[in-house]
Each structure stands twice: as structure tokens, then as C-alpha cells.
Design a protein around this motif. Structure first.
Motif, PDB file in Angstrom:
ATOM      1  N   ARG A 181       6.264  18.214 -18.021  1.00 27.95           N
ATOM      2  CA  ARG A 181       5.325  18.742 -19.022  1.00 27.95           C
ATOM      3  C   ARG A 181       5.444  20.261 -19.118  1.00 27.95           C
ATOM      4  O   ARG A 181       5.500  20.823 -20.220  1.00 27.95           O
ATOM      5  N   THR A 198       2.787   1.636  -3.412  1.00 26.48           N
ATOM      6  CA  THR A 198       1.950   2.066  -4.539  1.00 26.48           C
ATOM      7  C   THR A 198       1.536   3.530  -4.379  1.00 26.48           C
ATOM      8  O   THR A 198       1.453   4.270  -5.356  1.00 26.48           O
ATOM      9  N   THR A 199       1.295   3.928  -3.125  1.00 31.14           N
ATOM     10  CA  THR A 199       0.958   5.334  -2.878  1.00 31.14           C
ATOM     11  C   THR A 199       2.132   6.229  -3.250  1.00 31.14           C
ATOM     12  O   THR A 199       1.966   7.279  -3.891  1.00 31.14           O
ATOM     13  N   SER A 200       3.322   5.799  -2.870  1.00 29.23           N
ATOM     14  CA  SER A 200       4.529   6.561  -3.204  1.00 29.23           C
ATOM     15  C   SER A 200       4.723   6.641  -4.716  1.00 29.23           C
ATOM     16  O   SER A 200       5.104   7.685  -5.267  1.00 29.23           O
ATOM     17  N   HIS A 231       0.836  -1.205   0.000  1.00 28.95           N
ATOM     18  CA  HIS A 231       0.000   0.000   0.000  1.00 28.95           C
ATOM     19  C   HIS A 231       0.875   1.261   0.000  1.00 28.95           C
ATOM     20  O   HIS A 231       0.672   2.180  -0.794  1.00 28.95           O
ATOM     21  N   GLN A 272       5.663  14.004 -14.039  1.00 27.39           N
ATOM     22  CA  GLN A 272       5.151  14.228 -15.392  1.00 27.39           C
ATOM     23  C   GLN A 272       4.657  15.667 -15.536  1.00 27.39           C
ATOM     24  O   GLN A 272       4.844  16.300 -16.574  1.00 27.39           O
ATOM     25  N   ASP A 273       4.022  16.179 -14.470  1.00 26.02           N
ATOM     26  CA  ASP A 273       3.512  17.552 -14.523  1.00 26.02           C
ATOM     27  C   ASP A 273       4.673  18.542 -14.568  1.00 26.02           C
ATOM     28  O   ASP A 273       4.609  19.574 -15.244  1.00 26.02           O
ATOM     29  N   VAL A 274       5.734  18.217 -13.840  1.00 24.07           N
ATOM     30  CA  VAL A 274       6.925  19.082 -13.824  1.00 24.07           C
ATOM     31  C   VAL A 274       7.563  19.120 -15.208  1.00 24.07           C
ATOM     32  O   VAL A 274       7.805  20.197 -15.782  1.00 24.07           O
ATOM     33  N   LEU A 314       4.413  10.186  -9.757  1.00 23.14           N
ATOM     34  CA  LEU A 314       3.976  10.547 -11.109  1.00 23.14           C
ATOM     35  C   LEU A 314       3.837  12.059 -11.302  1.00 23.14           C
ATOM     36  O   LEU A 314       3.625  12.525 -12.422  1.00 23.14           O
ATOM     37  N   GLN A 315       3.967  12.823 -10.211  1.00 23.10           N
ATOM     38  CA  GLN A 315       3.909  14.281 -10.347  1.00 23.10           C
ATOM     39  C   GLN A 315       5.060  14.794 -11.213  1.00 23.10           C
ATOM     40  O   GLN A 315       5.012  15.920 -11.718  1.00 23.10           O
ATOM     41  N   MET A 328       2.407   6.538  -6.971  1.00 23.12           N
ATOM     42  CA  MET A 328       1.421   7.466  -7.541  1.00 23.12           C
ATOM     43  C   MET A 328       1.861   8.913  -7.331  1.00 23.12           C
ATOM     44  O   MET A 328       1.720   9.755  -8.223  1.00 23.12           O
ATOM     45  N   ALA A 329       2.399   9.172  -6.133  1.00 23.58           N
ATOM     46  CA  ALA A 329       2.878  10.536  -5.865  1.00 23.58           C
ATOM     47  C   ALA A 329       4.048  10.872  -6.790  1.00 23.58           C
ATOM     48  O   ALA A 329       4.196  12.011  -7.248  1.00 23.58           O
TER      49      ALA A 329
END
Lengths: 122, 355
Positions: free
Chosen positions: B280, B266-268, B263, B276-278, B273-274, B270-271
Motif C-alpha cells: 500500500r 492461521t497466526t502466521s 493455530h 498489504q501495508d508494505v 497480511l502485513q 494473519m502476520a
């Protein structure tokens, strides 16, 4: 249950943050920019709003200013979650009525801790 | 991206100007503008290089986390298998325990039935004795009364002389009755003694060894041995159940720990994946800059071809400043300063700040 409204033009951020918050027991509502968030505010009645800064149509600062005009969310915590880290922008956000500033990428534990800090009982 | 308004093409009447097409001045200005494009391209390369590095770092971190998740998921699977095996093993053991418990229950039921039967026998004997005692008391009372009566009859007979011969007969008959009553009373007394013996025997009744748990002997001893055997079996069952519960509890706890690890990982992820925003936003800035640079280069080409305004080339000269103004994050500014050899600005606050 605490409702969190996530406002971001990045689908990746919306999806990942939604998953993290949902796993931690929060109810999550998402919006793709400031105007979308304003349209959803009355129905969502969020306990806290986490908004990006740089977004199309309506950016985060304008969204905060508009949101603060709504009685329902006048005192709702609004955190800015953005890649921007400049002090000048923070000052603008603070003046607009934002509650706090988080620089991306933010860790899940850190995010949850800040939410619980600004939303009593969350 | 760049907010400075560009001048309209041809405003400088090319060909009539001192710096007209083909003139040395125009060429020098165009050359200077092009020279400004070189560091811009270098800067964009640096920004893209930073994106590549960020992407690679994120990918490596992601892979590390995937490997960790894989390992944790493997642990979860192992613990789940272990739990399933434990459950299967303990299913057989529980069946055995259940059979033993049933056996113990049957032994106890037999012992209870035995005790109840013996108690009933004793109760019956006591009732019988009590009845005989009542009869015995009555007979003894009659016997004493008839003896007294016979004695009185004899006295009266002796007083009456020959006229009392009838009394003598009555007296003899009464005495005989008294004797018979006495005999009956003694007989009843003997029966009571026999009943007492039977009672003693009932109390000391023997329990058979048909269940094999306590052998044979005096009932109290056999009962005690059988009950001790049952108690011992029950203690053994409790120990086995304790062991089983402990093993299941341990496996379950480990499963919970491993599931929690999955758990958290997987949470880490998902975090993470930020990133990608950077990247982008960096790429969007680079794309916007390239688009503007392309337009500026077309302006230079137009000037060189005699179709553009040489004064408009100033925008390219100020490109670096406009690029800097367009940044949205500290890492862009950092890359910019590093690429241009400038001073790294410190206009940045903490990652988390509450106003």
C-alpha cells in the motif's frame, strides 16, 4: 492481563496484529493514528504501545513525543512497528523516547517475544 | 509528495522572452524536461513491478499456508472422527464392562450372604451348645448331690432298723432321681455331640453352583474359586479400561497437536497480511509521484503552447531526487537504485532493535 495499544493507519495491520495478540492472551486497544491514540491513552492505560511511523494527522514520532509528556505513559514501552528501516529514522525515534524498532513484516513469535522482553510478566 | 514549491504559471512573460514559445531554446528545454520524465516512468514501473512481485510472493505464500491449514484442518477432522468413533465403540464396551461389574458385584453379594448365613448358623449352634453345657453342669451337680443324699439316707435307714424303712424308700426314690438325672445328663451330652457334628457340617457346608462361576464342592474351595473368578474379571476390566483410556488419550493428544498446528498456521497467515501495508505504501508513493508527474507534464505542455514558464520545468529535472526522498522503506530505495543503476545504500538496521 497485559494491555497492548496498537497504533496504525492500516486496518489490515490493526486487524491482523490484534488477532495475533488476542490469540496470545493480550488485551488489545487500537488507534488509527497518533492523535487517536492520545485521545484513548487515559482510558486504555496500556502496558505497552506499538505504533506505526508514517500515519496521517499525527505521525509516530510526534505521537511518541506527546505520549512521553503524559505521566501515565512516561515510562510505558513504545515500540515502533514500521516499514521504514533507515538508521536516521531510528535515531529520531530513539531521541523521541521510543523503546524499540520493529520492521514490517514482523513474525508473530518475534512480536510476542519482544513484547515479553520489554514488559515484565507479560 | 514533492515539497518543492512550484512557480506560478506565466511568470516568465511568454512570447517576450528569448526562450519564448516556439523558440528553439524553449523546445530544447521542454524536450529535456520530457526526457527526465522517461526514467521517472521507468522507475515507477520498477516500483510497481516490485509491488506485483511482492503481491505474487505473498499470494503464493498465502496459498501455501491455506493448503497447510487445509491439511491440518483435515487432520483435526480425522482425529475428531476417530475420537467420536472411539467414544461410540467404548460406549458399548463400557456398557458391557458395567454389566460385568454388576455381575461380579452380585456374585460377591451372594458370597457375602452365604458367609453371613453360615456365621449366623455357627453362632446359633454355639449359643445352643453353651446353654446345654450350662444345663448339663447343673444336672450333673444335682445328680452328684442326690447320689450323696441317697447314700446318706440308706446309711440312716440301716441305723434306724425297721424304723428306717421310710428312709429306705426315700433313699430308693432319691437314687432313682439320681439315675434319671444321670440319664438326662448323658442324653444332653449326646445332644452336644450331635450339635458338634452339626457345627462341623456347617463349617464344611457346600456351596451350590447356581451362578456357574465356581462349580460346587467344599464351601472354602468354592468361595475361593468364585472370588478368584471375580478378581480375574476385574483385572480384565481394568486392562480394557486402560486400553480404552490410552486410545482416547492418544487421539486427544493428536487432536491437540493438530489444533495447535492450525493455530500456528492461521497466526502466521494473519502476520503475512502485513504485506498489504508494505505494498500500500509503495503504491501510494507511486500514485503520488504519478500525480505530480502529470502536473509537470501539463506544465511542459503549457510551455510548449506558450502559456507556461520555462523555468518551472526544472522541477521535473529534479524529480528523481524528490522521489528518492519520499521513500519510507529500504525495499523502495533498493528498487530505485536497481532501476537507475545507482549504488545500493546500506542505511538500514536490524529488523528488531531495542534501544
Amino acid at each position: 492481563m497485559t494491555t497492548v495499544m496498537l497504533v496504525d493507519d492500516s486496518r489490515t495491520v490493526l486487524m491482523s496484529m490484534s488477532a495475533i495478540l488476542s490469540k496470545s492472551g493480550f488485551d488489545v486497544v487500537t488507534a488509527s493514528d497518533g492523535s487517536d491514540a492520545l485521545a484513548k491513552l487515559d482510558a486504555a492505560r496500556p502496558n505497552i504501545i506499538i505504533s506505526d511511523l508514517n500515519m496521517p494527522t499525527m505521525d509516530g514520532l510526534e505521537f511518541v513525543r506527546e505520549a512521553r509528556k503524559r505521566p501515565a505513559v512516561r515510562f510505558t514501552p513504545i515500540l515502533m512497528l514500521t516499514t521504514e528501516s533507515a538508521q536516521a529514522k531510528r535515531a529520531e525515534a530513539k531521541a523521541a523516547g521510543a523503546t524499540g524498532w520493529l520492521v514490517k513484516p514482523v513474525g508473530p513469535d518475534e512480536l510476542i517475544a519482544v513484547i515479553r522482553q520489554v514488559v515484565p510478566g507479560a | 509528495m514533492w515539497n518543492v514549491a512550484r512557480r506560478s504559471r506565466g511568470a516568465g512573460r511568454p512570447g517576450l522572452d528569448a526562450a519564448g514559445p516556439g523558440s528553439a531554446a524553449t523546445g530544447a528545454r521542454a524536450g529535456s524536461a520530457l526526457e527526465h520524465a522517461v526514467p521517472v516512468l521507468g522507475l515507477l514501473g520498477a516500483q510497481l513491478g516490485q509491488v506485483v512481485q511482492t503481491t505474487e510472493d505473498a499470494a503464493v505464500e498465502f496459498l501455501d499456508e491455506v493448503k497447510a491449514v487445509d491439511a491440518a484442518a483435515g487432520n483435526v477432522a480425522t482425529e475428531a472422527d476417530r475420537l467420536a468413533m472411539l467414544t461410540a465403540e467404548q460406549s458399548d464396551e463400557l456398557a458391557e464392562i458395567s454389566a460385568i461389574s454388576r455381575g461380579s458385584g452380585e456374585v460377591i453379594e451372594q458370597l457375602v450372604a452365604f458367609v453371613l448365613r453360615r456365621d449366623q448358623a455357627v453362632i446359633d449352634l454355639v449359643d445352643e451348645v453353651r446353654g446345654l453345657s450350662d444345663h448339663l453342669g447343673s444336672i450333673q451337680k444335682i445328680s452328684r448331690a442326690t447320689t450323696t443324699l441317697a447314700l446318706n439316707a440308706k446309711i440312716e435307714a440301716s441305723r434306724a432298723g425297721e424304723h428306717g424303712a421310710g428312709f429306705q424308700v426315700v433313699a430308693d426314690e432319691v437314687r432313682e432321681l439320681s439315675r434319671q438325672s444321670d440319664v438326662a445328663a448323658r442324653d444332653i451330652g449326646e445332644r452336644i455331640e450331635q450339635l458338634a457334628l452339626r457345627l462341623a457340617e456347617a463349617m464344611a457346608d457346600h456351596v451350590g453352583s447356581d451362578d456357574g462361576s465356581g462349580g460346587s464342592g467344599r464351601s472354602e474351595d468354592v468361595l475361593t474359586r468364585r472370588l478368584e473368578a471375580v478378581a480375574q474379571q476385574q483385572r480384565a476390566l481394568v486392562e480394557r479400561l486402560d486400553t480404552f483410556t490410552g486410545r482416547v488419550d492418544g487421539a486427544t493428544r493428536q487432536l491437540v497437536v493438530n489444533a495447535g498446528t492450525v493455530h500456528g498456521l492461521t497466526t502466521s497467515m494473519m502476520a503475512g497480511l502485513q504485506f498489504q501495508d508494505v505494498t500500500r505504501q509503495v503504491v501510494e508513493h507511486v500514485v503520488g509521484t504519478l500525480d505530480e508527474l502529470g502536473r509537470q507534464l501539463r506544465d511542459v505542455a503549457a510551455v510548449l503552447a506558450g502559456r507556461g514558464d520555462v523555468d518551472g520545468l526544472g522541477e521535473l529535472e529534479a524529480a528523481m531526487d524528490r522521489i528518492r526522498d519520499g521513500y519510507v522503506m529500504h525495499r523502495q530505495r533498493l528498487t530505485h537504485e536497481q532501476a537507475t543503476g545507482g549504488r545500493v545504500t546500506a542505511d538500514t538496521g536490524p529488523a528488531v532493535e531495542l534501544f
